[in-house]
Design a protein around this motif. Structure first.
Motif, PDB file in Angstrom:
ATOM      1  N   THR A  57      -3.362   3.633  -0.438  1.00  0.00           N
ATOM      2  CA  THR A  57      -2.573   2.676  -1.214  1.00  0.00           C
ATOM      3  C   THR A  57      -1.140   2.612  -0.700  1.00  0.00           C
ATOM      4  N   ARG A  58      -0.557   3.774  -0.381  1.00  0.00           N
ATOM      5  CA  ARG A  58       0.808   3.786   0.188  1.00  0.00           C
ATOM      6  C   ARG A  58       0.826   3.094   1.549  1.00  0.00           C
ATOM      7  N   HIS A  59      -0.184   3.369   2.364  1.00  0.00           N
ATOM      8  CA  HIS A  59      -0.262   2.746   3.685  1.00  0.00           C
ATOM      9  C   HIS A  59      -0.404   1.230   3.538  1.00  0.00           C
ATOM     10  N   ARG A  60      -1.226   0.790   2.598  1.00  0.00           N
ATOM     11  CA  ARG A  60      -1.408  -0.643   2.337  1.00  0.00           C
ATOM     12  C   ARG A  60      -0.072  -1.279   1.956  1.00  0.00           C
ATOM     13  N   ARG A  61       0.687  -0.598   1.119  1.00  0.00           N
ATOM     14  CA  ARG A  61       1.997  -1.115   0.696  1.00  0.00           C
ATOM     15  C   ARG A  61       2.923  -1.271   1.906  1.00  0.00           C
ATOM     16  N   SER A  62       2.905  -0.297   2.822  1.00  0.00           N
ATOM     17  CA  SER A  62       3.784  -0.383   3.993  1.00  0.00           C
ATOM     18  C   SER A  62       3.345  -1.518   4.920  1.00  0.00           C
ATOM     19  N   VAL A  63       2.052  -1.786   5.008  1.00  0.00           N
ATOM     20  CA  VAL A  63       1.552  -2.903   5.818  1.00  0.00           C
ATOM     21  C   VAL A  63       1.998  -4.228   5.198  1.00  0.00           C
ATOM     22  N   LEU A  64       1.880  -4.355   3.882  1.00  0.00           N
ATOM     23  CA  LEU A  64       2.329  -5.586   3.208  1.00  0.00           C
ATOM     24  C   LEU A  64       3.837  -5.797   3.382  1.00  0.00           C
ATOM     25  N   GLU A  65       4.602  -4.716   3.321  1.00  0.00           N
ATOM     26  CA  GLU A  65       6.053  -4.817   3.529  1.00  0.00           C
ATOM     27  C   GLU A  65       6.353  -5.274   4.954  1.00  0.00           C
TER      28      GLU A  65
END
Length: 110
Positions: A57-65
């Motif tokens: 979930t954290r990795h997904r957030r960084s990709v979206l950012e």
């Protein structure tokens, strides 16, 4: 790395992360699309499953950012100091938001 290449890589990462998160959450649609090898690697330990879900979930957030930075025209610039993030760092981690020096400082503060 140019923005178009970065976008393709990031969108691919996002798709894989969404699939992984769905599997970790036990989403029936994600489970239906699993290969036989994936089905054999079910996670039994709930704590381990939760930790993996949090990381994904954290990795997904960084990709979206990173995708937002592309849209905003500031992809490849450090979010802390504004200097360019080294090309090699972006090749290895297209979602990287900080130059090496700022990332090192951030990790030392943790």
């Amino acid at each position: 790395m140019n923005d178009a290449t970065a976008r393709v890589r990031l969108e691919s990462m996002l798709s894989e992360l969404d699939r992984s998160i769905g599997i970790l959450r036990g989403d029936p649609a994600a489970l239906r699309d699993r290969s036989a090898a994936d089905a054999g690697s079910d996670l039994v330990d709930a704590d381990r499953n939760q930790a993996m879900l949090e990381v994904a979930t954290r990795h997904r957030r960084s990709v979206l950012e990173a995708l937002r930075r592309i849209d905003d025209g500031c992809y490849g610039l450090c979010v802390d100091c504004g200097r360019p993030v080294p090309e090699g760092r972006l090749e290895a981690r297209p979602e990287a938001s900080r130059c090496v020096q700022c990332q090192s400082r951030r990790e030392r503060r943790r």
